[in-house]
Scaffold this motif. Structure first.
Motif, PDB file in Angstrom:
ATOM      1  N   ASP A  25      -3.369   5.865  -9.312  1.00  0.00           N
ATOM      2  CA  ASP A  25      -2.506   6.853  -8.668  1.00  0.00           C
ATOM      3  C   ASP A  25      -2.708   6.871  -7.153  1.00  0.00           C
ATOM      4  N   ASP A  26      -3.935   6.638  -6.693  1.00  0.00           N
ATOM      5  CA  ASP A  26      -4.186   6.558  -5.251  1.00  0.00           C
ATOM      6  C   ASP A  26      -3.390   5.408  -4.635  1.00  0.00           C
ATOM      7  N   CYS A  27      -3.368   4.273  -5.325  1.00  0.00           N
ATOM      8  CA  CYS A  27      -2.619   3.122  -4.826  1.00  0.00           C
ATOM      9  C   CYS A  27      -1.118   3.399  -4.848  1.00  0.00           C
ATOM     10  N   LEU A  28      -0.647   4.063  -5.904  1.00  0.00           N
ATOM     11  CA  LEU A  28       0.766   4.403  -6.006  1.00  0.00           C
ATOM     12  C   LEU A  28       1.162   5.364  -4.888  1.00  0.00           C
ATOM     13  N   THR A  29       0.331   6.362  -4.625  1.00  0.00           N
ATOM     14  CA  THR A  29       0.603   7.323  -3.558  1.00  0.00           C
ATOM     15  C   THR A  29       0.636   6.624  -2.205  1.00  0.00           C
ATOM     16  N   PHE A  30      -0.287   5.697  -1.999  1.00  0.00           N
ATOM     17  CA  PHE A  30      -0.305   4.951  -0.746  1.00  0.00           C
ATOM     18  C   PHE A  30       0.996   4.172  -0.574  1.00  0.00           C
ATOM     19  N   CYS A  31       1.450   3.511  -1.633  1.00  0.00           N
ATOM     20  CA  CYS A  31       2.698   2.756  -1.550  1.00  0.00           C
ATOM     21  C   CYS A  31       3.896   3.667  -1.300  1.00  0.00           C
ATOM     22  N   ALA A  32       3.835   4.890  -1.824  1.00  0.00           N
ATOM     23  CA  ALA A  32       4.955   5.817  -1.689  1.00  0.00           C
ATOM     24  C   ALA A  32       5.005   6.485  -0.325  1.00  0.00           C
ATOM     25  N   THR A  33       3.840   6.828   0.233  1.00  0.00           N
ATOM     26  CA  THR A  33       3.821   7.655   1.452  1.00  0.00           C
ATOM     27  C   THR A  33       3.045   7.054   2.620  1.00  0.00           C
ATOM     28  N   GLY A  34       2.176   6.071   2.361  1.00  0.00           N
ATOM     29  CA  GLY A  34       1.295   5.560   3.411  1.00  0.00           C
ATOM     30  C   GLY A  34      -0.029   6.289   3.475  1.00  0.00           C
ATOM     31  N   GLY A  35      -0.166   7.379   2.699  1.00  0.00           N
ATOM     32  CA  GLY A  35      -1.408   8.143   2.728  1.00  0.00           C
ATOM     33  C   GLY A  35      -1.302   9.361   3.619  1.00  0.00           C
ATOM     34  N   LYS A  79       7.086   5.342   4.132  1.00  0.00           N
ATOM     35  CA  LYS A  79       7.621   6.000   2.933  1.00  0.00           C
ATOM     36  C   LYS A  79       8.493   4.979   2.198  1.00  0.00           C
ATOM     37  N   ARG A  80       7.870   4.213   1.316  1.00  0.00           N
ATOM     38  CA  ARG A  80       8.589   3.090   0.719  1.00  0.00           C
ATOM     39  C   ARG A  80       9.066   3.356  -0.707  1.00  0.00           C
ATOM     40  N   LEU A  81       8.447   4.319  -1.402  1.00  0.00           N
ATOM     41  CA  LEU A  81       8.839   4.619  -2.779  1.00  0.00           C
ATOM     42  C   LEU A  81       9.255   6.077  -2.897  1.00  0.00           C
ATOM     43  N   GLN A  82      10.115   6.357  -3.870  1.00  0.00           N
ATOM     44  CA  GLN A  82      10.481   7.737  -4.179  1.00  0.00           C
ATOM     45  C   GLN A  82      10.626   7.876  -5.692  1.00  0.00           C
ATOM     46  N   GLU A  83      10.448   9.096  -6.160  1.00  0.00           N
ATOM     47  CA  GLU A  83      10.563   9.354  -7.593  1.00  0.00           C
ATOM     48  C   GLU A  83      12.027   9.394  -8.015  1.00  0.00           C
ATOM     49  N   GLN A 113      11.069   4.175  -7.573  1.00  0.00           N
ATOM     50  CA  GLN A 113      11.921   3.106  -7.076  1.00  0.00           C
ATOM     51  C   GLN A 113      11.774   3.011  -5.561  1.00  0.00           C
ATOM     52  N   LEU A 114      12.306   1.939  -4.987  1.00  0.00           N
ATOM     53  CA  LEU A 114      12.289   1.818  -3.538  1.00  0.00           C
ATOM     54  C   LEU A 114      13.112   2.941  -2.920  1.00  0.00           C
ATOM     55  N   ARG A 115      12.569   3.530  -1.879  1.00  0.00           N
ATOM     56  CA  ARG A 115      13.299   4.595  -1.177  1.00  0.00           C
ATOM     57  C   ARG A 115      14.528   4.023  -0.483  1.00  0.00           C
ATOM     58  N   ASP A 116      14.404   2.822   0.066  1.00  0.00           N
ATOM     59  CA  ASP A 116      15.517   2.139   0.723  1.00  0.00           C
ATOM     60  C   ASP A 116      15.571   0.720   0.166  1.00  0.00           C
ATOM     61  N   PRO A 117      16.611   0.366  -0.574  1.00  0.00           N
ATOM     62  CA  PRO A 117      16.672  -0.984  -1.167  1.00  0.00           C
ATOM     63  C   PRO A 117      16.542  -2.106  -0.149  1.00  0.00           C
ATOM     64  N   ARG A 118      16.889  -1.818   1.116  1.00  0.00           N
ATOM     65  CA  ARG A 118      16.773  -2.854   2.140  1.00  0.00           C
ATOM     66  C   ARG A 118      15.324  -3.215   2.430  1.00  0.00           C
ATOM     67  N   ALA A 119      14.381  -2.368   2.020  1.00  0.00           N
ATOM     68  CA  ALA A 119      12.961  -2.665   2.245  1.00  0.00           C
ATOM     69  C   ALA A 119      12.491  -3.852   1.407  1.00  0.00           C
ATOM     70  N   ALA A 120      13.236  -4.190   0.355  1.00  0.00           N
ATOM     71  CA  ALA A 120      12.816  -5.294  -0.518  1.00  0.00           C
ATOM     72  C   ALA A 120      12.691  -6.594   0.264  1.00  0.00           C
ATOM     73  N   GLN A 121      13.608  -6.814   1.209  1.00  0.00           N
ATOM     74  CA  GLN A 121      13.554  -8.056   1.983  1.00  0.00           C
ATOM     75  C   GLN A 121      12.246  -8.161   2.764  1.00  0.00           C
ATOM     76  N   ARG A 122      11.853  -7.057   3.413  1.00  0.00           N
ATOM     77  CA  ARG A 122      10.624  -7.085   4.215  1.00  0.00           C
ATOM     78  C   ARG A 122       9.390  -7.248   3.333  1.00  0.00           C
ATOM     79  N   ILE A 123       9.396  -6.599   2.165  1.00  0.00           N
ATOM     80  CA  ILE A 123       8.261  -6.728   1.248  1.00  0.00           C
ATOM     81  C   ILE A 123       8.138  -8.174   0.784  1.00  0.00           C
ATOM     82  N   ARG A 124       9.279  -8.782   0.401  1.00  0.00           N
ATOM     83  CA  ARG A 124       9.243 -10.171  -0.075  1.00  0.00           C
ATOM     84  C   ARG A 124       8.770 -11.124   1.013  1.00  0.00           C
ATOM     85  N   MET A 125       9.116 -10.851   2.250  1.00  0.00           N
ATOM     86  CA  MET A 125       8.716 -11.741   3.345  1.00  0.00           C
ATOM     87  C   MET A 125       7.213 -11.700   3.593  1.00  0.00           C
ATOM     88  N   ASN A 126       6.530 -10.691   3.059  1.00  0.00           N
ATOM     89  CA  ASN A 126       5.096 -10.542   3.312  1.00  0.00           C
ATOM     90  C   ASN A 126       4.245 -10.676   2.055  1.00  0.00           C
TER      91      ASN A 126
END
Length: 801
Positions: free
Chosen positions: A425-435, A445-449, A456-469
């Motif tokens: 859950d700590d890792c999930l929270t970090f992915c969702a909010t940055g901590g 803020k990459r995930l939302q309930e 799910q992704l808060r902004d679907p456009r973030a998928a491109q940046r995640i995949r690039m890294n």
């Protein structure tokens, strides 16, 4: 159990081949949920892994992807594709085979997702990218088998953790998926099998006939090894003689810089103009591919290389392997030896070339370990949480998910089986909010309930940046090197090295001397220059430390009365150390104190590996400062730490007191640059820092600057932030090897032998040649270094050895 089709039987018979027992066993147990094969190099383990798949695909009824093959190296995937095509084409099997790596074109990658081949050969990074797409469920729904080649090489790094997490996702997409692991060198087969199998799957282990022991020895040279250094230039004439006696020789080195230096010296001494090449990861892909093609065609007599040719690639008619420098790790040595005589039941032939006098001892210890079939390895720790954070983001890219289901998937993976729900859950929270400290920034803020309680992704456009890294391999801040006026790169050098260059400076890359002209658009522009002695490019590479087991074997050698297996000069050196001081013992720490050059010196022998001995030096000097003992500096090797200062240490035992050691370490670590470097690596993997952006790529300096600001901010405002927790964990088990210090202190239990002398001891003398050692150019500097070594050895009483 799978029956071998008649056309396969006919194919074997036409070649006069019999199916090997381990290949038959792989067919017999092909239905097992997980299966591991340990077979010697040249034992046909790749064909054994693929036979069940080829047999199942032979009737042409399967649609879509059937078998996924995962390799640690792009080159290995390409090699397997080439070798696998032969039986498929010769038996006219209706099977499409393709590879997918970083070198695959964008067009072909898109086509593979829409119309996947029957067999896809890929790497952990490319697989992680594949499962991040929305169409991953459709692509993998018919997947029957995953084959992981050289599984031992992947299991030792974060790439293995990334791969196993990807397998847990594939198992959900294709519940009937069967897993196969292949390896030639595994020190603990049961541990690897347990990691391969999804909990609670069983994983049978098939052992092939190991075949004959390798023909391995130390190269005999007319000239004695030097007292220090890693270039082994003294052995060039003897190495050339061996190259002339054999068809194709692989000459392995532990670092890219050492490979460049050795290749340059070998080329200068190559009066017969033998065709030789160089191969390592910092060279341009085109140059590596030219060398690989020449090897396969049998056009090269020798190839100077690094770990880029370690693994199970069948490179032509290699009949000799030479390892320059102590291998540091027995498994690595066995893997490299296996490149020679790559045939079933044919003994591999290898020679070891110690780079300096102490490495003679290391090489003999490694030879004995190989002959005793004693592989080395350390227990695998818990799964790293930065990789877990990246996997959560990858999962989100493919579509909404539920935390409960994802947690169940992740805890089916060996390294994450003990992961608590709170840690997940700590890792999930970090992915969702940055901590906590970063939750106000939209950037993190990459995930939302979702309304149904998923994520799910808060902004679907973030998928491109995640995949690039995506990925766990950390870049070493390199710049492309190109000939001026030519668009094709020669290779890469580190940014830090490029920053030291001024126009006119020369350096080595790809075996040629080039002249630095300028830095233009983040590219080092050079011209060819053959008439100057070069500087040496500083490649990041891996600086190997002696394994724990190899260090223990060396200490065991020291306990012997004499050393008939050592060359006379090295045996006499150790005898002289025993007569003037002592030889280190396994259950005690030897500390020598002596004056030299107007300073007091303390030499502590811990045999804990270079990283750990370096860390020990930092801790000891910190404690010496607290005791007003005025240390001035230190240097460390795999076996000892040498400290110099103003005052004689009369009682060193308190310096090695294990109580408060971890507290002292964390105090030192908190203010050390190693923490910021470790934070940068972990934060990049976890997705907090992006190196690749849609518009461009950050330079190393830009990434360092932004990560330093983040580190300082979190340290000040959120010291218990998940990324700082991960950074501390990574620092303890990574760069500084603190666990080996704790092991050393537990092994010696406070027993310290202190020997006070009036001069440098034979075993300590080589450490002085490490002090301030930098690459030098020119005969005058070389001569001065040789004279300094001669004077030092004379003062230690070893000048004639």
């Amino acid at each position: 159990m799978i029956a071998l089709p008649q056309k396969f039987e006919d194919w074997f018979n036409q070649r006069g081949w019999d199916i090997h027992p381990h290949q038959q066993a792989m067919l017999d147990q092909a239905g097992a949920p997980a299966l591991m094969l340990i077979a010697p190099t040249g034992g046909g383990k790749t064909l054994a892994g693929f036979l069940p798949s080829l047999a199942e695909l032979a009737d042409g009824t399967h649609q879509g992807l059937h078998t996924l093959y995962v390799s640690p190296l792009k080159a290995l995937a390409a090699d397997i594709k080439r070798n696998l095509r032969n039986p498929v084409d010769e038996m006219n099997l209706p099977i499409r085979i393709e590879d997918r790596t970083g070198d695959t074109s964008y067009t072909q990658k898109r086509r593979q997702r829409a119309d996947p081949p029957h067999i896809l050969l890929t790497t952990p990074e490319s697989l992680a990218l594949l499962i991040s797409y929305e169409d991953a469920p459709r692509m993998f729904q018919g997947l029957q088998r995953v084959i992981i080649d050289e599984i031992h090489a992947l299991s030792e790094s974060k790439r293995g953790d990334q791969l196993m997490l990807a397998l847990s996702r594939l198992q959900t997409l294709a519940p009937g998926l069967r897993r196969v692991g292949l390896s030639a060198t595994v020190e603990d087969p049961q541990a690897i099998a347990s990691e391969l199998a999804a909990h609670p799957m069983p994983c049978p282990i098939i052992h092939a006939d190991p075949g004959p022991d390798p023909d391995i020895a130390m190269l005999v040279t007319d000239e004695k090894p030097p007292w220090t250094g890693g270039g082994a230039a003294y052995a060039i004439p003897a190495v050339l003689d061996e190259v002339k006696k054999h068809k194709t020789t692989l000459i392995f080195h532990n670092t890219r810089a050492q490979a460049e230096i050795f290749f340059h010296n070998l080329w200068l001494a190559n009066s017969d103009d033998l065709p030789i090449g160089i191969h390592h990861g910092s060279l341009a892909r085109e140059q590596r591919e030219r060398v690989e093609a020449a090897m396969v065609a049998g056009e090269l007599r020798a190839i100077v290389c690094t770990g880029s040719l370690d693994l199970g690639i069948d490179w032509g008619d290699v009949d000799l392997v030479i390892q320059v420098g102590a291998p540091k790790n027995v498994k690595r040595l066995v893997q490299r030896i296996g490149r020679a005589n790559h045939r079933y039941n044919a003994p591999s032939k290898a020679l070891l070339v110690p780079a300096n006098r102490f490495e003679v001892v290391e090489c003999v210890a490694a030879l004995e370990a190989v002959k005793a079939h004693a592989l080395d390895g350390d227990p695998k720790g818990a799964g790293p949480r930065d990789v877990l954070c990246q996997h959560i983001l990858i999962t989100a890219c493919s579509g909404p998910f539920h935390a409960d289901a994802l947690y169940q998937e992740i805890t089916s993976v060996g390294a994450y089986r003990d992961l608590t729900r709170a840690a997940f859950d700590d890792c999930l929270t970090f992915c969702a909010t940055g901590g906590y400290a970063l939750r106000a920034y939209d950037k993190w803020k990459r995930l939302q309930e979702t309304p149904d309680g998923g994520w799910q992704l808060r902004d679907p456009r973030a998928a491109q940046r995640i995949r690039m890294n995506i990925g766990t391999i950390q870049d070493s801040d390199t710049l492309k090197v190109r000939l001026k006026g030519n668009f094709k790169p020669l290779g890469e050098v580190e940014e830090a090295f490029a920053a030291t260059l001024t126009p006119g400076d020369t350096f080595l890359i790809g075996g040629q001397v080039v002249r630095y002209e300028n830095l233009k658009e983040m590219t080092v522009q050079v011209s060819r220059q053959g008439d100057k002695k070069p500087k040496i490019a500083t490649f990041m590479g891996t600086k190997f430390a002696n394994s724990t087991q190899l260090s223990q074997r060396i200490l065991g050698m020291f306990a012997q009365d004499d050393w008939p297996g050592l060359p006379t000069h090295t045996a006499e050196w150790l005898s002289l150390q025993r007569s003037k001081s002592k030889l280190p013992e396994a259950d005690r720490i030897l500390v020598e104190s002596f004056p030299h050059d107007g300073r007091q010196h303390l030499c502590a022998y811990g045999f804990a590996g270079r990283n750990a001995m370096q860390t020990l030096g930092m801790l000891l000097t910190q404690r010496m400062e607290e005791l007003d003992l005025n240390p001035l500096g230190f240097v460390a090797t795999d076996y000892a730490t040498l400290i110099w200062g103003l005052d004689l240490v009369t009682d060193p035992a308190p310096l090695f007191d294990a109580s408060n050691l971890r507290a002292d370490f964390e105090t030192w670590l908190s203010g050390n640059a190693v923490m910021k470097k470790t934070f940068r690596g972990a934060a990049t993997i976890a997705g907090l820092i992006e190196r690749n952006l849609p518009q461009n790529r950050k330079t190393g300096r830009q990434a360092t600057f932004s990560s330093d600001i983040l580190y300082d901010t979190l340290s000040k405002y959120d010291p218990d932030h998940l990324m700082l927790q991960i950074t501390r964990e990574e620092a303890l088990r990574g760069l500084v090897d603190f666990g080996r210090i704790e092991e050393m202190l537990a092994r010696t239990a406070g027993r310290v032998d202190h020997v006070v002398l009036d001069r440098v001891t034979p075993l300590a003398a080589p450490l002085f040649l490490e002090v301030g050692k930098i690459p030098v150019a020119g005969a005058a500097q070389d001569r001065l270094l040789e004279e300094a070594a001669a004077q030092l050895m004379e003062s230690a009483g070893v000048a004639t050895l």
